[in-house]
Design a protein around this motif. Sequence first.
Motif, PDB file in Angstrom:
ATOM      1  N   UNK A   1       0.960  -1.215   0.038  1.00 16.89           N
ATOM      2  CA  UNK A   1      -0.093  -0.099   0.037  1.00 16.89           C
ATOM      3  C   UNK A   1       0.822   0.912  -0.163  1.00 16.89           C
ATOM      4  N   UNK A   2       1.978   1.444   0.618  1.00 11.39           N
ATOM      5  CA  UNK A   2       2.874   2.358   0.871  1.00 11.39           C
ATOM      6  C   UNK A   2       3.590   2.614  -0.436  1.00 11.39           C
ATOM      7  N   UNK A   3       4.087   1.405  -1.098  1.00 12.71           N
ATOM      8  CA  UNK A   3       4.694   1.542  -2.445  1.00 12.71           C
ATOM      9  C   UNK A   3       3.848   2.193  -3.533  1.00 12.71           C
ATOM     10  N   UNK A   4       2.491   1.478  -3.440  1.00  9.63           N
ATOM     11  CA  UNK A   4       1.477   1.939  -4.285  1.00  9.63           C
ATOM     12  C   UNK A   4       1.317   3.506  -4.389  1.00  9.63           C
ATOM     13  N   UNK A   5       1.041   3.956  -3.045  1.00  8.03           N
ATOM     14  CA  UNK A   5       0.970   5.270  -2.982  1.00  8.03           C
ATOM     15  C   UNK A   5       2.230   6.190  -3.312  1.00  8.03           C
ATOM     16  N   UNK A   6       3.309   5.830  -3.228  1.00 13.33           N
ATOM     17  CA  UNK A   6       4.499   6.490  -3.679  1.00 13.33           C
ATOM     18  C   UNK A   6       4.435   6.575  -5.195  1.00 13.33           C
ATOM     19  N   UNK A   7       4.135   5.423  -5.823  1.00  9.37           N
ATOM     20  CA  UNK A   7       3.896   5.170  -7.255  1.00  9.37           C
ATOM     21  C   UNK A   7       3.020   6.304  -7.900  1.00  9.37           C
TER      22      UNK A   7
END
Length: 68
Positions: A35-41
């Motif tokens: 979820x954190x990586x998707x938000x960063x993407x």
Amino acid sequence: MDGDDLPRVRTDAASLLAKEDLDRYSQDELMERIALLEAEIARIKAQHAKAAAHRNLADQLFKPRPSE
């Protein structure tokens, strides 16, 4: 052999993340990480779109005028 012939070592955040051992994370922690990586993407894509729009405006502003 000088330093220019050596391969570059990647030390950016994405490269460091790719090397991290994920075995120590639980399933819940892995989902949180996703979820954190998707938000960063999404944040990076928004910045890319903003930069592309800015570049497009600059290109339009400085486009050579056709000769008459």
